[in-house]
Scaffold this active site. Structure first.
Site, PDB file in Angstrom:
ATOM      1  N   GLY A 156       0.856  -1.194   0.000  1.00 60.40           N
ATOM      2  CA  GLY A 156       0.000   0.000   0.000  1.00 60.40           C
ATOM      3  C   GLY A 156       0.883   1.233   0.000  1.00 60.40           C
ATOM      4  O   GLY A 156       2.051   1.188  -0.396  1.00 60.40           O
ATOM      5  N   ARG A 157       0.314   2.339   0.514  1.00 60.27           N
ATOM      6  CA  ARG A 157       1.062   3.600   0.485  1.00 60.27           C
ATOM      7  C   ARG A 157       2.344   3.513   1.286  1.00 60.27           C
ATOM      8  O   ARG A 157       3.397   3.993   0.864  1.00 60.27           O
ATOM      9  CB  ARG A 157       0.177   4.720   1.045  1.00 60.27           C
ATOM     10  CG  ARG A 157      -0.934   5.111   0.101  1.00 60.27           C
ATOM     11  CD  ARG A 157      -2.014   5.895   0.822  1.00 60.27           C
ATOM     12  NE  ARG A 157      -2.834   4.990   1.619  1.00 60.27           N
ATOM     13  CZ  ARG A 157      -4.153   5.073   1.744  1.00 60.27           C
ATOM     14  NH1 ARG A 157      -4.801   6.046   1.154  1.00 60.27           N
ATOM     15  NH2 ARG A 157      -4.832   4.214   2.471  1.00 60.27           N
ATOM     16  N   ILE A 158       2.294   2.881   2.471  1.00 61.80           N
ATOM     17  CA  ILE A 158       3.497   2.818   3.318  1.00 61.80           C
ATOM     18  C   ILE A 158       4.528   1.878   2.697  1.00 61.80           C
ATOM     19  O   ILE A 158       5.724   2.187   2.660  1.00 61.80           O
ATOM     20  CB  ILE A 158       3.129   2.391   4.761  1.00 61.80           C
ATOM     21  CG1 ILE A 158       2.186   3.427   5.382  1.00 61.80           C
ATOM     22  CG2 ILE A 158       4.390   2.224   5.617  1.00 61.80           C
ATOM     23  CD1 ILE A 158       1.569   3.011   6.718  1.00 61.80           C
ATOM     24  N   ARG A 179      -1.897  -8.266  -2.357  1.00 57.96           N
ATOM     25  CA  ARG A 179      -3.124  -8.910  -2.853  1.00 57.96           C
ATOM     26  C   ARG A 179      -3.217  -8.762  -4.366  1.00 57.96           C
ATOM     27  O   ARG A 179      -3.584  -9.668  -5.074  1.00 57.96           O
ATOM     28  CB  ARG A 179      -4.349  -8.256  -2.217  1.00 57.96           C
ATOM     29  CG  ARG A 179      -4.903  -9.056  -1.058  1.00 57.96           C
ATOM     30  CD  ARG A 179      -6.065  -8.366  -0.463  1.00 57.96           C
ATOM     31  NE  ARG A 179      -5.735  -6.940  -0.266  1.00 57.96           N
ATOM     32  CZ  ARG A 179      -6.443  -6.114   0.479  1.00 57.96           C
ATOM     33  NH1 ARG A 179      -7.513  -6.540   1.092  1.00 57.96           N
ATOM     34  NH2 ARG A 179      -6.101  -4.848   0.628  1.00 57.96           N
ATOM     35  N   ILE A 238       6.028  -3.916  10.980  1.00 62.36           N
ATOM     36  CA  ILE A 238       5.385  -2.661  11.409  1.00 62.36           C
ATOM     37  C   ILE A 238       3.906  -2.694  11.026  1.00 62.36           C
ATOM     38  O   ILE A 238       3.262  -1.645  10.959  1.00 62.36           O
ATOM     39  CB  ILE A 238       6.077  -1.405  10.812  1.00 62.36           C
ATOM     40  CG1 ILE A 238       6.083  -1.446   9.277  1.00 62.36           C
ATOM     41  CG2 ILE A 238       7.474  -1.226  11.350  1.00 62.36           C
ATOM     42  CD1 ILE A 238       6.405  -0.092   8.645  1.00 62.36           C
ATOM     43  N   ALA A 239       3.384  -3.908  10.752  1.00 65.48           N
ATOM     44  CA  ALA A 239       1.987  -4.022  10.313  1.00 65.48           C
ATOM     45  C   ALA A 239       1.069  -4.098  11.522  1.00 65.48           C
ATOM     46  O   ALA A 239       0.631  -3.072  12.051  1.00 65.48           O
ATOM     47  CB  ALA A 239       1.843  -5.236   9.409  1.00 65.48           C
ATOM     48  N   ARG A 240       0.804  -5.286  11.991  1.00 60.11           N
ATOM     49  CA  ARG A 240      -0.002  -5.512  13.180  1.00 60.11           C
ATOM     50  C   ARG A 240       0.480  -6.796  13.827  1.00 60.11           C
ATOM     51  O   ARG A 240       0.917  -7.725  13.134  1.00 60.11           O
ATOM     52  CB  ARG A 240      -1.484  -5.703  12.812  1.00 60.11           C
ATOM     53  CG  ARG A 240      -2.255  -4.409  12.599  1.00 60.11           C
ATOM     54  CD  ARG A 240      -2.514  -3.679  13.922  1.00 60.11           C
ATOM     55  NE  ARG A 240      -3.275  -2.453  13.748  1.00 60.11           N
ATOM     56  CZ  ARG A 240      -2.745  -1.258  13.493  1.00 60.11           C
ATOM     57  NH1 ARG A 240      -1.444  -1.117  13.339  1.00 60.11           N
ATOM     58  NH2 ARG A 240      -3.508  -0.190  13.390  1.00 60.11           N
ATOM     59  N   GLU A 269      -0.499  -7.106  22.240  1.00 62.00           N
ATOM     60  CA  GLU A 269       0.192  -5.967  22.849  1.00 62.00           C
ATOM     61  C   GLU A 269      -0.767  -5.184  23.763  1.00 62.00           C
ATOM     62  O   GLU A 269      -1.966  -5.164  23.498  1.00 62.00           O
ATOM     63  CB  GLU A 269       0.796  -5.050  21.763  1.00 62.00           C
ATOM     64  CG  GLU A 269      -0.229  -4.445  20.829  1.00 62.00           C
ATOM     65  CD  GLU A 269       0.410  -3.661  19.678  1.00 62.00           C
ATOM     66  OE1 GLU A 269       1.317  -4.165  19.016  1.00 62.00           O
ATOM     67  OE2 GLU A 269      -0.042  -2.533  19.465  1.00 62.00           O
ATOM     68  N   HIS A 287       5.079  -0.085  19.368  1.00 64.85           N
ATOM     69  CA  HIS A 287       4.060   0.406  18.410  1.00 64.85           C
ATOM     70  C   HIS A 287       4.147   1.931  18.244  1.00 64.85           C
ATOM     71  O   HIS A 287       3.194   2.658  18.533  1.00 64.85           O
ATOM     72  CB  HIS A 287       2.644  -0.007  18.860  1.00 64.85           C
ATOM     73  CG  HIS A 287       1.649  -0.023  17.735  1.00 64.85           C
ATOM     74  ND1 HIS A 287       0.583  -0.893  17.676  1.00 64.85           N
ATOM     75  CD2 HIS A 287       1.559   0.744  16.607  1.00 64.85           C
ATOM     76  CE1 HIS A 287      -0.127  -0.656  16.576  1.00 64.85           C
ATOM     77  NE2 HIS A 287       0.447   0.342  15.910  1.00 64.85           N
ATOM     78  N   ILE A 288       5.294   2.371  17.761  1.00 63.10           N
ATOM     79  CA  ILE A 288       5.527   3.822  17.657  1.00 63.10           C
ATOM     80  C   ILE A 288       5.869   4.270  16.233  1.00 63.10           C
ATOM     81  O   ILE A 288       6.418   5.350  16.038  1.00 63.10           O
ATOM     82  CB  ILE A 288       6.667   4.266  18.614  1.00 63.10           C
ATOM     83  CG1 ILE A 288       7.961   3.456  18.366  1.00 63.10           C
ATOM     84  CG2 ILE A 288       6.235   4.183  20.062  1.00 63.10           C
ATOM     85  CD1 ILE A 288       9.196   4.039  19.047  1.00 63.10           C
TER      86      ILE A 288
HETATM   87  C1  DGY Z   1      -1.863   2.992  12.533  1.00 64.61           C
HETATM   88  O1  DGY Z   1      -2.178   4.150  12.275  1.00 64.61           O
HETATM   89  O2  DGY Z   1      -2.551   2.028  12.209  1.00 64.61           O
HETATM   90  C2  DGY Z   1      -0.592   2.802  13.270  1.00 64.61           C
HETATM   91  O3  DGY Z   1      -0.316   1.459  13.503  1.00 64.61           O
HETATM   92  C3  DGY Z   1      -0.650   3.548  14.575  1.00 64.61           C
HETATM   93  O4  DGY Z   1      -1.595   2.957  15.378  1.00 64.61           O
END
Ligand code: DGY
Length: 332
Positions: A156-158, A179, A238-240, A269, A287-288
């Site tokens: 995606g964008r990130i 996907r 850095i997803a979830r 978390e 999660h920063i």
């Molecule tokens: C988001 O915006 O989904 C980042 O993980 C911060 O919570």
């Protein structure tokens, strides 16, 4: 005139609160008390809108008890805390906070990648523990970032912003799986090639996870996937939490099936799997990824503007279930 009431579930920047107060009667939580879901639900009764941080589950149970609710605005791009089907069925709009955090989050993804590859966490702890005397030739030797292969799962964008950093800043070969394949002008802009997930796992030196969480994405990196990766590879999440099987990852790190991991998100978390805490070849952050003051303010303003946009002007900025809007305008 009776003002509509809204609930802000977590502490928020004072200027955002002031903006909301010019339009609504606001119940805020500036002490940042950790309300349980039941407490949130109790406070949400009679409210037209909620401004949530992204961690509060909004499901059929809560919606049933809050028939006045019209909108829930997340201060996050991720919205896996929403049961969007239930919200749509109840006519409740969900909004998220995309775009404003893209570059900041990509910066962080790259920072975590570099810290992991170059063993910055481990070596800092070594100095703090007073252990530094003489270094051997391979003292905290890590892996190169420049000229290596960057793998991105979720483009995606990130993901695209990370790809650009890798390709244009560090001369990396960029592979991705998503996907669906990106349109060619987007692929060209980030010099990235679409490959199967298996090829991505086998060839990446640094694999960054940026895909949204969904039931289908649950544990999409587990024992089988980790076993396909190079023993020299690094994994960055850095997803979830939940996208990675944390127990399987800790095992792979302990057994040196992969070299190292950098994790900003965790299953369950703020608890962290104890096996992850016990392995040295890992960089952990709470999660920063989107946490710069400028970006967090922009996210909070966007969430507030969604509430104002919808409840006052009938036009939210970033709706997730626009069917709700069509239904509302159809009823006019
Ligand atoms: C988001 O915006 O989904 C980042 O993980 C911060 O919570």
């Amino acid at each position: 005139m009776n003002r509509q009431s809204i609930l802000v579930t977590r502490e928020i920047f004072p200027e955002v609160l002031d903006k909301l107060r010019t339009h609504f009667s606001v119940e805020a939580n500036q002490e940042d008390v950790a309300w349980s879901l039941e407490q949130i639900c109790e406070r949400a009764k009679g409210k037209a809108g909620l401004l949530t941080s992204g961690g509060e589950r909004i499901d059929a149970g809560l919606l049933e008890q809050c028939p006045d609710l019209k909108i829930v605005a997340n201060t996050a791009v991720g919205f896996n805390n929403f049961d969007l089907d239930a919200m749509t069925a109840c006519g409740v709009l969900g909004t998220n906070a995309p775009d404003v955090l893209t570059e900041t989050t990509a910066d962080f993804g790259f920072a975590l990648l570099m810290a992991t590859a170059r063993r910055i966490g481990e070596s800092e702890q070594y100095i703090r523990a007073g252990k530094w005397s003489r270094g051997r030739i391979d003292f905290f030797a890590g892996s190169d970032v420049h000229g290596s292969t960057l793998g991105i799962l979720g483009m995606g964008r990130i993901g695209q912003a990370i790809a650009k950093r890798g390709a244009h800043g560090f001369g990396m070969k960029v592979l991705y799986n998503n996907r669906s394949q990106l349109e060619s002008h987007l692929e060209q802009a980030c010099s990235a090639s679409f490959v199967s997930k298996e090829k991505l796992l086998r060839e990446a030196d640094h694999l960054v996870l940026v895909l949204p969480y969904s039931a289908q994405a649950h544990h999409c990196i587990g024992e089988a996937e980790l076993s396909l990766m190079k023993p020299t590879a690094n994994l960055i999440n850095i997803a979830r939490g939940g996208v990675v099987d944390d127990a399987a990852l800790a095992h792979a790190l302990r057994e040196k099936k992969i070299a190292a991991a950098g994790l900003d998100v965790f299953e369950g978390e703020p608890s962290v799997h104890p096996d992850l805490l016990a392995v040295p070849n890992i960089v952990l952050t709470p999660h920063i990824a989107s946490a710069t003051i400028r970006t967090r303010k922009a996210m909070a303003h966007l969430a507030a503007d969604n509430l104002i946009g919808y409840l006052v002007q009938g036009k939210p900025l970033t709706p997730l279930n626009p069917q709700v809007l069509q239904r509302c305008s159809g009823n006019d």
